[in-house]
Each structure stands twice: as C-alpha cells, then as structure tokens.
Design a protein around this motif. Sequence first.
Motif, PDB file in Angstrom:
ATOM      1  N   TYR A 198       0.820  -1.210   0.000  1.00  0.00           N
ATOM      2  CA  TYR A 198       0.000   0.000   0.000  1.00  0.00           C
ATOM      3  C   TYR A 198       0.855   1.261   0.000  1.00  0.00           C
ATOM      4  O   TYR A 198       0.616   2.188  -0.777  1.00  0.00           O
ATOM      5  CB  TYR A 198      -0.926  -0.027   1.224  1.00  0.00           C
ATOM      6  CG  TYR A 198      -1.662   1.265   1.456  1.00  0.00           C
ATOM      7  CD1 TYR A 198      -2.715   1.645   0.649  1.00  0.00           C
ATOM      8  CD2 TYR A 198      -1.288   2.118   2.503  1.00  0.00           C
ATOM      9  CE1 TYR A 198      -3.391   2.839   0.859  1.00  0.00           C
ATOM     10  CE2 TYR A 198      -1.963   3.313   2.713  1.00  0.00           C
ATOM     11  CZ  TYR A 198      -3.011   3.664   1.892  1.00  0.00           C
ATOM     12  OH  TYR A 198      -3.670   4.850   2.104  1.00  0.00           O
ATOM     13  N   SER A 199       1.867   1.319   0.865  1.00  0.00           N
ATOM     14  CA  SER A 199       2.674   2.521   0.979  1.00  0.00           C
ATOM     15  C   SER A 199       3.408   2.827  -0.330  1.00  0.00           C
ATOM     16  O   SER A 199       3.543   3.993  -0.722  1.00  0.00           O
ATOM     17  CB  SER A 199       3.674   2.406   2.128  1.00  0.00           C
ATOM     18  OG  SER A 199       4.535   1.291   1.950  1.00  0.00           O
ATOM     19  N   THR A 200       3.869   1.794  -1.013  1.00  0.00           N
ATOM     20  CA  THR A 200       4.532   1.997  -2.300  1.00  0.00           C
ATOM     21  C   THR A 200       3.565   2.565  -3.324  1.00  0.00           C
ATOM     22  O   THR A 200       3.905   3.463  -4.103  1.00  0.00           O
ATOM     23  CB  THR A 200       5.130   0.673  -2.814  1.00  0.00           C
ATOM     24  OG1 THR A 200       6.039   0.163  -1.842  1.00  0.00           O
ATOM     25  CG2 THR A 200       5.846   0.862  -4.143  1.00  0.00           C
ATOM     26  N   ALA A 201       2.334   2.050  -3.322  1.00  0.00           N
ATOM     27  CA  ALA A 201       1.324   2.542  -4.251  1.00  0.00           C
ATOM     28  C   ALA A 201       1.002   4.006  -3.983  1.00  0.00           C
ATOM     29  O   ALA A 201       0.843   4.803  -4.923  1.00  0.00           O
ATOM     30  CB  ALA A 201       0.063   1.692  -4.150  1.00  0.00           C
ATOM     31  N   VAL A 202       0.916   4.389  -2.707  1.00  0.00           N
ATOM     32  CA  VAL A 202       0.665   5.793  -2.386  1.00  0.00           C
ATOM     33  C   VAL A 202       1.790   6.664  -2.928  1.00  0.00           C
ATOM     34  O   VAL A 202       1.558   7.720  -3.530  1.00  0.00           O
ATOM     35  CB  VAL A 202       0.494   5.990  -0.868  1.00  0.00           C
ATOM     36  CG1 VAL A 202       0.397   7.472  -0.531  1.00  0.00           C
ATOM     37  CG2 VAL A 202      -0.759   5.268  -0.378  1.00  0.00           C
ATOM     38  N   ALA A 203       3.027   6.224  -2.723  1.00  0.00           N
ATOM     39  CA  ALA A 203       4.176   6.992  -3.211  1.00  0.00           C
ATOM     40  C   ALA A 203       4.161   7.132  -4.727  1.00  0.00           C
ATOM     41  O   ALA A 203       4.691   8.111  -5.274  1.00  0.00           O
ATOM     42  CB  ALA A 203       5.471   6.323  -2.757  1.00  0.00           C
ATOM     43  N   ARG A 204       3.534   6.179  -5.418  1.00  0.00           N
ATOM     44  CA  ARG A 204       3.472   6.222  -6.883  1.00  0.00           C
ATOM     45  C   ARG A 204       2.234   6.960  -7.403  1.00  0.00           C
ATOM     46  O   ARG A 204       2.010   6.994  -8.609  1.00  0.00           O
ATOM     47  CB  ARG A 204       3.500   4.796  -7.443  1.00  0.00           C
ATOM     48  CG  ARG A 204       4.814   4.072  -7.206  1.00  0.00           C
ATOM     49  CD  ARG A 204       4.809   2.685  -7.832  1.00  0.00           C
ATOM     50  NE  ARG A 204       6.034   1.949  -7.521  1.00  0.00           N
ATOM     51  CZ  ARG A 204       6.268   0.697  -7.913  1.00  0.00           C
ATOM     52  NH1 ARG A 204       5.376   0.057  -8.660  1.00  0.00           N
ATOM     53  NH2 ARG A 204       7.403   0.103  -7.575  1.00  0.00           N
ATOM     54  N   GLY A 205       1.419   7.505  -6.500  1.00  0.00           N
ATOM     55  CA  GLY A 205       0.267   8.273  -6.955  1.00  0.00           C
ATOM     56  C   GLY A 205      -1.040   7.514  -6.949  1.00  0.00           C
ATOM     57  O   GLY A 205      -1.910   7.761  -7.791  1.00  0.00           O
ATOM     58  N   LEU A 206      -1.211   6.595  -5.991  1.00  0.00           N
ATOM     59  CA  LEU A 206      -2.439   5.808  -5.891  1.00  0.00           C
ATOM     60  C   LEU A 206      -3.682   6.695  -5.839  1.00  0.00           C
ATOM     61  O   LEU A 206      -4.690   6.409  -6.485  1.00  0.00           O
ATOM     62  CB  LEU A 206      -2.365   4.925  -4.640  1.00  0.00           C
ATOM     63  CG  LEU A 206      -3.619   4.127  -4.267  1.00  0.00           C
ATOM     64  CD1 LEU A 206      -3.947   3.100  -5.350  1.00  0.00           C
ATOM     65  CD2 LEU A 206      -3.415   3.436  -2.914  1.00  0.00           C
ATOM     66  N   PHE A 207      -3.619   7.753  -5.059  1.00  0.00           N
ATOM     67  CA  PHE A 207      -4.785   8.627  -4.906  1.00  0.00           C
ATOM     68  C   PHE A 207      -4.631   9.857  -5.797  1.00  0.00           C
ATOM     69  O   PHE A 207      -3.568  10.483  -5.846  1.00  0.00           O
ATOM     70  CB  PHE A 207      -4.963   9.007  -3.438  1.00  0.00           C
ATOM     71  CG  PHE A 207      -5.248   7.823  -2.565  1.00  0.00           C
ATOM     72  CD1 PHE A 207      -6.347   7.022  -2.800  1.00  0.00           C
ATOM     73  CD2 PHE A 207      -4.387   7.478  -1.530  1.00  0.00           C
ATOM     74  CE1 PHE A 207      -6.609   5.911  -2.017  1.00  0.00           C
ATOM     75  CE2 PHE A 207      -4.639   6.372  -0.728  1.00  0.00           C
ATOM     76  CZ  PHE A 207      -5.755   5.585  -0.976  1.00  0.00           C
ATOM     77  N   ARG A 208      -5.728  10.180  -6.465  1.00  0.00           N
ATOM     78  CA  ARG A 208      -5.740  11.214  -7.478  1.00  0.00           C
ATOM     79  C   ARG A 208      -6.695  12.334  -7.077  1.00  0.00           C
ATOM     80  O   ARG A 208      -7.608  12.123  -6.272  1.00  0.00           O
ATOM     81  CB  ARG A 208      -6.215  10.628  -8.821  1.00  0.00           C
ATOM     82  CG  ARG A 208      -5.465   9.398  -9.285  1.00  0.00           C
ATOM     83  CD  ARG A 208      -4.036   9.718  -9.659  1.00  0.00           C
ATOM     84  NE  ARG A 208      -4.002  10.718 -10.727  1.00  0.00           N
ATOM     85  CZ  ARG A 208      -3.089  11.687 -10.806  1.00  0.00           C
ATOM     86  NH1 ARG A 208      -2.137  11.795  -9.899  1.00  0.00           N
ATOM     87  NH2 ARG A 208      -3.127  12.545 -11.811  1.00  0.00           N
ATOM     88  N   PRO A 209      -6.535  13.538  -7.640  1.00  0.00           N
ATOM     89  CA  PRO A 209      -7.540  14.582  -7.418  1.00  0.00           C
ATOM     90  C   PRO A 209      -8.913  14.117  -7.905  1.00  0.00           C
ATOM     91  O   PRO A 209      -9.020  13.280  -8.819  1.00  0.00           O
ATOM     92  CB  PRO A 209      -7.013  15.749  -8.267  1.00  0.00           C
ATOM     93  CG  PRO A 209      -5.551  15.496  -8.409  1.00  0.00           C
ATOM     94  CD  PRO A 209      -5.397  14.004  -8.456  1.00  0.00           C
ATOM     95  N   LEU A 210      -9.936  14.651  -7.309  1.00  0.00           N
ATOM     96  CA  LEU A 210     -11.297  14.251  -7.661  1.00  0.00           C
ATOM     97  C   LEU A 210     -11.555  14.477  -9.153  1.00  0.00           C
ATOM     98  O   LEU A 210     -11.216  15.521  -9.708  1.00  0.00           O
ATOM     99  CB  LEU A 210     -12.312  15.038  -6.846  1.00  0.00           C
ATOM    100  CG  LEU A 210     -12.217  14.903  -5.321  1.00  0.00           C
ATOM    101  CD1 LEU A 210     -13.381  15.639  -4.660  1.00  0.00           C
ATOM    102  CD2 LEU A 210     -12.171  13.451  -4.878  1.00  0.00           C
ATOM    103  N   GLY A 211     -12.146  13.453  -9.782  1.00  0.00           N
ATOM    104  CA  GLY A 211     -12.449  13.528 -11.191  1.00  0.00           C
ATOM    105  C   GLY A 211     -11.342  13.068 -12.102  1.00  0.00           C
ATOM    106  O   GLY A 211     -11.526  13.020 -13.332  1.00  0.00           O
TER     107      GLY A 211
END
Length: 291
Positions: A221-234
Amino acid sequence: MTSPRIAGAPISWGVCEVPGWGHQLAPEVVLPQMRAAGLTATEFGPDGFLPDPPAAKAKVLAEHGLAAVGGFVPAVLHEAAVDPLPDVDRAIDGFRAAGAELLVLAAATGRSGYDGRPELDAGQWSVLLGNLDRLAAHAAGRGMTAVLHPHVGTLVETRADVDRILSGSGVPLCLDTGHLLVGGTDPRTLSREAAGRVAHTHLKDVDGALAERVLAGALPYSTAVARGLFRPLGRGDADIAGILGDLAAARYTGWYVLEQDVMLPAAPEDEGPLADVRASVDFLREHLGRR
C-alpha cells in the motif's frame, strides 16, 4: 438549502502518523495553503502536527481561519485484554475542547503502518463489534459523533469486513471513497446501499490499476501511495460524481473532507500538493452546486 460542509485534511499534504511516511510539512506551510485553496475547516491530522493542548490547537486553527472538524483516531478494538475507552476518552476531551464534533475511529492492528494486517477469529470480531457500539454510545453521550473508518491495513478493510460492521454493529460509517475501493469495496455500491449509515465522508479519487495491484497483494500500500495511488477528484477511477449524487439523494448533511493521501519524497520546491487540492475543491464545488 444549506451550503455543503467542505473541509481539508493534512494528509493531502503528506502529513501522516506512520513513521517514515515521507517528508512532513509544517503547519506553517499546510494551513495557509488550505486557506489558499478556499477551505475553511480541517481535520486535525496526526498527533504532533498541531499543539497538543486543545486550547492551543484551536488557537492555531483560528489564526488561519480554519474551524476544527475532528480527527482520525486509530484504536485497538479487537483485544479483550485491551480497553480502548481511556485513550478514546482522552481524544474526545481534546476534540471537544477544540470545538470539533467528529471522532473518526479506525480498527488498528496494533502494528506500525498499513502494509499488512492479521486475520481475526470469531471471538476477536465479537470484541471489536462490541467495542464499536460501546464507544459510539459513549461519544454520543459526550456530544460527539463517532464513525468507523474502513481503511487499508486495518481490521476493517475488505467488503466482507464492511458487511460485518453493517450487520453486527450500529456504528455510523466514514465513507472513504479511496480506502474502500483499494480494499475491494465499490464505494458507489456502498453509497447506494448504505447511505443512511454514512455520517462522515472522506473524498479521494483512485488510480484503478494501482489499486488492483494492492488488492492482489502485488504491491505494498505505501509503495502505491508513493506512486500516486490517490488522485484529485475527477481524475481517477472512482465514481465520485455518482457517490455525491447518492449522498444528496439520502439527504446527507455531514462533512465532505478532501483527503488525498500523498507521500512527499522531499520538501516541495514549488506549491507542492496545493494544485491537486485546488483541483479537488473545484470539482467538489462544481458537482455539489448542481444538487
């Protein structure tokens, strides 16, 4: 018609309770940028981000024109030998004194970070569910609303976990569109089926390809977050517009917290995460304005 209640969270600037979670920006950077994005309220962030004394905490927020919403409180809820009430009660003391109204509980594993979790037996699930109802009732008696936040790397992560909460307890939910999707729950399905249980909302969009790799166990999970897992809305694969419509149809009156978890490798040389937060604020105001 009342105006939608929109708030921010320090995790959108990479401020997190997990040790080693990237560069940690100071309140002197984060809070003015919240105001620059048009936000007027925020969750507290992790211990140590704001001053610990409640009056000092509230003073810092007020100096930046921000109201206190509440905050994230991980607690061990599944161990019969561990009573979470004293620690949760101390959090409530501070939240109430700072003018906040929401206690966002997570079923912590007792381990550091969110890259793994144990499986619970039936007895541990019974303890967890009982503690949730007990804490929710206790918080209500003190004028606070407690909600349970399904969260990757906690004991309430998967769709099966969420279903156990819905059927086995009465605690309200924090609908976190990102953590639900990464954990295997379609947040749009949940917003259709259980909008009446939603008392608080964390909004983030998701890179679906990275989420699938986390769900399959192919990427921490932490690696995915560092790679941009979560994006701005839309800008991701969660149906944020549809979820907002479902909540509006259910006459939801709670907070919409913009909470795009990021991990900063170093201090930004420019405005950093502010551009993404602005994009999410614009998206949210546009879509809520249609309701």
